[in-house]
Design a protein around this motif. Structure first.
Motif, mmCIF file in Angstrom:
data_model
loop_
_atom_site.group_PDB
_atom_site.id
_atom_site.type_symbol
_atom_site.label_atom_id
_atom_site.label_comp_id
_atom_site.label_asym_id
_atom_site.label_seq_id
_atom_site.Cartn_x
_atom_site.Cartn_y
_atom_site.Cartn_z
ATOM 1 N N ARG A 265 0.833 -1.194 0.000
ATOM 2 C CA ARG A 265 0.000 0.000 0.000
ATOM 3 C C ARG A 265 0.872 1.250 0.000
ATOM 4 N NH1 ARG A 265 -5.079 -0.397 3.974
ATOM 5 N NH2 ARG A 265 -5.642 1.326 2.578
ATOM 6 N N GLU A 266 0.269 2.360 -0.382
ATOM 7 C CA GLU A 266 1.001 3.620 -0.386
ATOM 8 C C GLU A 266 1.134 4.156 1.036
ATOM 9 O OE1 GLU A 266 -0.261 5.300 -4.818
ATOM 10 O OE2 GLU A 266 -0.838 6.390 -3.006
ATOM 11 N N ARG A 267 2.138 4.991 1.233
ATOM 12 C CA ARG A 267 2.310 5.636 2.526
ATOM 13 C C ARG A 267 1.125 6.575 2.760
ATOM 14 N NH1 ARG A 267 8.251 7.696 4.075
ATOM 15 N NH2 ARG A 267 8.563 5.614 3.220
ATOM 16 N N GLU A 268 0.577 6.550 3.973
ATOM 17 C CA GLU A 268 -0.590 7.361 4.275
ATOM 18 C C GLU A 268 -0.392 8.179 5.548
ATOM 19 O OE1 GLU A 268 -3.962 4.816 4.916
ATOM 20 O OE2 GLU A 268 -3.193 4.005 6.780
ATOM 21 N N PHE A 269 -1.085 9.278 5.582
ATOM 22 C CA PHE A 269 -1.053 10.182 6.728
ATOM 23 C C PHE A 269 -1.735 9.532 7.922
ATOM 24 C CE2 PHE A 269 -1.407 13.932 9.216
ATOM 25 C CZ PHE A 269 -2.708 14.033 9.660
ATOM 26 N N VAL A 270 -1.150 9.743 9.114
ATOM 27 C CA VAL A 270 -1.751 9.267 10.353
ATOM 28 C C VAL A 270 -2.161 10.441 11.238
ATOM 29 C CG1 VAL A 270 -1.408 7.921 12.460
ATOM 30 C CG2 VAL A 270 -0.413 7.126 10.288
ATOM 31 N N THR A 271 -1.186 11.294 11.570
ATOM 32 C CA THR A 271 -1.469 12.418 12.454
ATOM 33 C C THR A 271 -0.355 13.438 12.372
ATOM 34 O OG1 THR A 271 -1.910 13.069 14.762
ATOM 35 C CG2 THR A 271 -0.374 11.247 14.406
ATOM 36 N N SER A 272 -0.657 14.688 12.750
ATOM 37 C CA SER A 272 0.358 15.729 12.734
ATOM 38 C C SER A 272 0.048 16.777 13.787
ATOM 39 C CB SER A 272 0.456 16.384 11.347
ATOM 40 O OG SER A 272 -0.798 16.955 10.988
ATOM 41 N N ILE A 273 1.084 17.572 14.117
ATOM 42 C CA ILE A 273 0.960 18.565 15.180
ATOM 43 C C ILE A 273 1.822 19.769 14.835
ATOM 44 C CG2 ILE A 273 2.835 17.461 16.507
ATOM 45 C CD1 ILE A 273 1.300 18.233 19.066
ATOM 46 N N SER A 274 1.318 20.945 15.121
ATOM 47 C CA SER A 274 2.099 22.160 14.899
ATOM 48 C C SER A 274 3.138 22.304 15.996
ATOM 49 C CB SER A 274 1.175 23.381 14.877
ATOM 50 O OG SER A 274 0.535 23.532 16.143
ATOM 51 N N TRP A 275 4.048 23.256 15.825
ATOM 52 C CA TRP A 275 5.124 23.427 16.813
ATOM 53 C C TRP A 275 4.557 23.747 18.194
ATOM 54 C CZ3 TRP A 275 6.975 27.544 19.795
ATOM 55 C CH2 TRP A 275 8.190 27.298 20.425
ATOM 56 N N SER A 276 3.547 24.575 18.254
ATOM 57 C CA SER A 276 2.976 24.966 19.540
ATOM 58 C C SER A 276 2.099 23.871 20.138
ATOM 59 C CB SER A 276 2.136 26.230 19.378
ATOM 60 O OG SER A 276 0.976 25.949 18.611
ATOM 61 N N GLY A 277 1.663 22.952 19.298
ATOM 62 C CA GLY A 277 0.741 21.920 19.776
ATOM 63 C C GLY A 277 -0.712 22.330 19.718
ATOM 64 N N ARG A 278 -0.963 23.567 19.301
ATOM 65 C CA ARG A 278 -2.352 24.043 19.295
ATOM 66 C C ARG A 278 -3.130 23.537 18.095
ATOM 67 N NH1 ARG A 278 -0.025 28.872 21.641
ATOM 68 N NH2 ARG A 278 0.368 29.750 19.576
ATOM 69 N N SER A 279 -2.426 23.119 17.065
ATOM 70 C CA SER A 279 -3.088 22.583 15.872
ATOM 71 C C SER A 279 -2.702 21.121 15.706
ATOM 72 C CB SER A 279 -2.681 23.387 14.639
ATOM 73 O OG SER A 279 -3.305 22.880 13.483
ATOM 74 N N ILE A 280 -3.695 20.263 15.651
ATOM 75 C CA ILE A 280 -3.479 18.820 15.533
ATOM 76 C C ILE A 280 -4.471 18.250 14.528
ATOM 77 C CG2 ILE A 280 -3.710 16.603 16.734
ATOM 78 C CD1 ILE A 280 -2.677 17.952 19.263
ATOM 79 N N GLY A 281 -4.019 17.284 13.761
ATOM 80 C CA GLY A 281 -4.898 16.617 12.811
ATOM 81 C C GLY A 281 -4.731 15.110 12.886
ATOM 82 N N TYR A 282 -5.810 14.388 12.606
ATOM 83 C CA TYR A 282 -5.791 12.932 12.616
ATOM 84 C C TYR A 282 -6.490 12.389 11.379
ATOM 85 C CZ TYR A 282 -4.636 13.188 17.606
ATOM 86 O OH TYR A 282 -4.025 13.442 18.812
ATOM 87 N N ALA A 283 -6.004 11.260 10.894
ATOM 88 C CA ALA A 283 -6.743 10.537 9.871
ATOM 89 C C ALA A 283 -8.006 9.965 10.514
ATOM 90 C CB ALA A 283 -5.886 9.411 9.307
ATOM 91 N N ASP A 284 -9.057 9.859 9.735
ATOM 92 C CA ASP A 284 -10.325 9.350 10.276
ATOM 93 C C ASP A 284 -10.156 7.959 10.878
ATOM 94 O OD1 ASP A 284 -12.456 10.832 7.712
ATOM 95 O OD2 ASP A 284 -11.641 11.651 9.571
ATOM 96 N N SER A 285 -9.273 7.171 10.308
ATOM 97 C CA SER A 285 -9.109 5.784 10.735
ATOM 98 C C SER A 285 -8.509 5.658 12.139
ATOM 99 C CB SER A 285 -8.237 5.028 9.737
ATOM 100 O OG SER A 285 -6.971 5.650 9.616
ATOM 101 N N VAL A 286 -7.891 6.724 12.650
ATOM 102 C CA VAL A 286 -7.240 6.632 13.966
ATOM 103 C C VAL A 286 -7.845 7.576 14.993
ATOM 104 C CG1 VAL A 286 -5.102 5.946 12.826
ATOM 105 C CG2 VAL A 286 -5.415 8.336 13.538
ATOM 106 N N LYS A 287 -8.785 8.411 14.594
ATOM 107 C CA LYS A 287 -9.401 9.357 15.526
ATOM 108 C C LYS A 287 -10.014 8.626 16.711
ATOM 109 C CE LYS A 287 -10.545 13.251 12.509
ATOM 110 N NZ LYS A 287 -11.623 13.976 11.797
#
Length: 124
Positions: A43-65
């Motif tokens: 499978r292709e590499r896929e996004f899981v989660t990310s965070i900004s330097w301050s930690g105030r912005s965070i994102g998750y893939a639907d599959s791991v939320k």
């Protein structure tokens, strides 16, 4: 140049937990977003989660939320991924990444540096 070293991968039964760490060395990763991607066999590499330097912005893939939590300790130049309620479909090599921007991005196109990856295997 920044080196990213992941640790904490391994074999766990379904429903279990693992905590991944990614330590950055070399030039600091200040003012950079960081995140985790994963790649399963065939499978292709896929996004899981990310965070900004301050930690105030965070994102998750639907599959791991609701199951995975990302955090970072800027004093230690380290980002963490707490993975709970693991499923066999979470089996993959997990890669740490720093981004070109200070944001919680979800695209590999904005990755500046990659780690070497750590294997996570979830048995059923």
């Amino acid at each position: 140049q920044v080196q990213l070293v992941e640790s904490g991968g391994g074999l766990v039964q379904a429903g279990g937990s693992l905590r991944l760490s990614c330590a950055a060395s070399g030039r600091t990763v200040s003012s950079s977003g960081m995140g985790w991607f994963r790649q399963a066999p065939g499978r292709e590499r896929e996004f899981v989660t990310s965070i900004s330097w301050s930690g105030r912005s965070i994102g998750y893939a639907d599959s791991v939320k609701g199951r995975f939590t990302i955090s970072r300790d800027n004093a230690k130049n380290t980002v963490y991924l707490q993975m709970n309620s693991l499923k066999p479909e979470d089996t993959a090599v997990y890669y740490c990444a720093t981004f070109l921007v200070d944001a919680a991005v979800s695209t590999a196109a904005l990755v500046k540096y990659w780690g070497q990856g750590t294997q996570v295997t979830v048995s059923s």
